[in-house]
Design a protein around this motif. Sequence first.
Motif, mmCIF file in Angstrom:
data_model
loop_
_atom_site.group_PDB
_atom_site.id
_atom_site.type_symbol
_atom_site.label_atom_id
_atom_site.label_comp_id
_atom_site.label_asym_id
_atom_site.label_seq_id
_atom_site.Cartn_x
_atom_site.Cartn_y
_atom_site.Cartn_z
ATOM 1 N N UNK A 1 -2.863 5.161 -2.220
ATOM 2 C CA UNK A 1 -2.490 4.841 -3.212
ATOM 3 C C UNK A 1 -2.787 3.732 -4.531
ATOM 4 N N UNK A 2 -2.714 4.537 -5.547
ATOM 5 C CA UNK A 2 -3.074 3.853 -7.246
ATOM 6 C C UNK A 2 -2.528 2.483 -6.396
ATOM 7 N N UNK A 3 -1.094 2.149 -6.172
ATOM 8 C CA UNK A 3 -0.900 -0.023 -6.693
ATOM 9 C C UNK A 3 -0.787 -0.819 -5.932
ATOM 10 N N UNK A 4 -1.502 -0.129 -4.686
ATOM 11 C CA UNK A 4 -2.588 -0.585 -2.993
ATOM 12 C C UNK A 4 -3.438 -1.827 -3.948
ATOM 13 N N UNK B 1 -6.426 -4.400 -4.064
ATOM 14 C CA UNK B 1 -7.754 -3.824 -3.493
ATOM 15 C C UNK B 1 -8.000 -4.494 -1.937
ATOM 16 N N UNK B 2 -7.100 -5.532 -1.943
ATOM 17 C CA UNK B 2 -7.485 -6.877 -0.693
ATOM 18 C C UNK B 2 -6.963 -5.000 0.817
ATOM 19 N N UNK B 3 -6.465 -4.577 -0.232
ATOM 20 C CA UNK B 3 -5.890 -4.020 1.803
ATOM 21 C C UNK B 3 -6.338 -2.522 1.376
ATOM 22 N N UNK B 4 -7.461 -2.061 0.759
ATOM 23 C CA UNK B 4 -8.209 -0.737 0.706
ATOM 24 C C UNK B 4 -8.894 -0.780 2.406
ATOM 25 N N UNK B 5 -8.452 0.181 3.037
ATOM 26 C CA UNK B 5 -9.447 0.425 4.510
ATOM 27 C C UNK B 5 -8.441 -0.823 5.311
ATOM 28 N N UNK B 6 -7.370 -0.987 5.255
ATOM 29 C CA UNK B 6 -6.269 -1.061 6.003
ATOM 30 C C UNK B 6 -6.073 -0.575 7.181
ATOM 31 N N UNK B 7 -6.368 -0.952 8.655
ATOM 32 C CA UNK B 7 -6.194 0.247 9.515
ATOM 33 C C UNK B 7 -4.254 -0.233 10.128
ATOM 34 N N UNK B 8 -3.571 0.952 10.449
ATOM 35 C CA UNK B 8 -2.429 0.398 10.881
ATOM 36 C C UNK B 8 -1.915 1.822 11.883
ATOM 37 N N UNK B 9 -1.410 1.009 12.749
ATOM 38 C CA UNK B 9 -1.676 1.680 13.775
ATOM 39 C C UNK B 9 0.283 1.809 14.144
ATOM 40 N N UNK B 10 1.170 3.152 13.889
ATOM 41 C CA UNK B 10 2.430 3.092 14.342
ATOM 42 C C UNK B 10 2.591 4.060 15.968
ATOM 43 N N UNK B 11 3.824 2.929 16.492
ATOM 44 C CA UNK B 11 4.396 4.239 17.039
ATOM 45 C C UNK B 11 5.336 3.712 17.464
ATOM 46 N N UNK C 1 15.766 -8.204 -0.874
ATOM 47 C CA UNK C 1 15.809 -8.581 -1.740
ATOM 48 C C UNK C 1 14.284 -10.098 -1.093
ATOM 49 N N UNK C 2 13.727 -11.029 -2.704
ATOM 50 C CA UNK C 2 12.677 -11.412 -2.466
ATOM 51 C C UNK C 2 11.634 -10.632 -2.764
ATOM 52 N N UNK C 3 10.972 -9.932 -2.385
ATOM 53 C CA UNK C 3 10.424 -8.638 -2.407
ATOM 54 C C UNK C 3 10.476 -7.934 -3.984
ATOM 55 N N UNK C 4 10.798 -8.095 -5.080
ATOM 56 C CA UNK C 4 10.700 -7.789 -6.410
ATOM 57 C C UNK C 4 9.184 -7.969 -6.964
ATOM 58 N N UNK C 5 8.532 -9.121 -6.836
ATOM 59 C CA UNK C 5 7.536 -9.029 -7.590
ATOM 60 C C UNK C 5 6.645 -8.550 -6.570
ATOM 61 N N UNK C 6 6.309 -8.267 -5.468
ATOM 62 C CA UNK C 6 5.722 -7.752 -4.559
ATOM 63 C C UNK C 6 5.222 -6.275 -5.377
ATOM 64 N N UNK C 7 3.883 -5.874 -5.501
ATOM 65 C CA UNK C 7 3.882 -4.962 -6.083
ATOM 66 C C UNK C 7 3.784 -3.762 -5.041
ATOM 67 N N UNK C 8 3.637 -4.087 -3.531
ATOM 68 C CA UNK C 8 3.762 -2.669 -2.751
ATOM 69 C C UNK C 8 4.425 -3.208 -1.488
#
Length: 345
Positions: A164-167, A169-179, A323-330
Amino acid sequence: MRSGAGYFIMLGFLAVLDIYVFFAIRTAFANASARTRSIANLVYWIVSGTALALAAGYRFIPADGNSLVLTYIRTMLIAPVLAKVMVAIFMLIDDVRRLIMWIVGLFRKKPAENIGPEGFKQGITRSQFLTRTGLALGGTLVGTLVYGFSNKYNYHVRKVKLGFNNLPSAFKGMRIVQISDIHSGSFRDKAAVTKGVEMILVQKPDIILFTGDLVNDRAIEMEHYKEVFSKLTAPMGVYSVLGNHDYGDYYPWPDFDGDHYSKMKEDNLRQLKEIHGDMGWKLMMNEHTLLERNGQQIALLGIENWSANARFPRFGDMKKAHAGTEAVPFKILMSHDPSHWDARY
């Protein structure tokens, strides 16, 4: 005990369906040997008779009985019925076709059907084709359900790389497991479930997201598995939301009143929410949390179940969670039913 006129109407429908579909069996094996026809008829009525007996006795099964046993009984009832309905649809198509041909034949001479140059019938009739097609599809449906029961511990890890272009940089490479869709009431092999949890931990996830349906109906289903799923841990936490089964809407709570309110159902949901906390999971109820790395933030939103299908619960509140996350980019959204996004956004 379950009762009511609807119960006896259902039994009558099942009996009529059994007889109607039996004609399909006779048609499908019309050209077989007498022995083969006898075996086919016997097998059909053993299966149908067992399903009908289960349906007749289902009202005497305690509503608070063993969840796994109830699940298998329901499957043994539903699978044959769905298969027979599919066969009946094709039979009905054929019956309508023949009715139309009969009506047309009243006004003109009906031409011979499927007659070859030597005057012999070639191949199979349309009736046999439609009947066999219905039986094949019905059999495939039953086979799929049976395979699903035998395959429920055959876990697989599916790795998907996303960009994602708007992610930040600190979160690049983050590993998410979804179950999702654990449905603990269908388990009977604790060791196999433990193996699945270990497979998740081997992935070394930064965060684990569970997207609903922890149980089939009742919180008690997690009694022997809470310890197993408590082993799921990740540096950024384990987060969860509710699915349509978690609300207990498909269970015949004995204290339902005229307004369809059940204190037992309400208590069951409260207990289920507590179980999420006991396992160390953060249950998100139309809310959000901010995840931070090296001074940068992303938002995780978790909503209750909301489905485009009106038969399923609609408790999800996206506006409240957002609500409250409007300014968060991702932002990452956790929602049990994907139709929510397609229907509303």
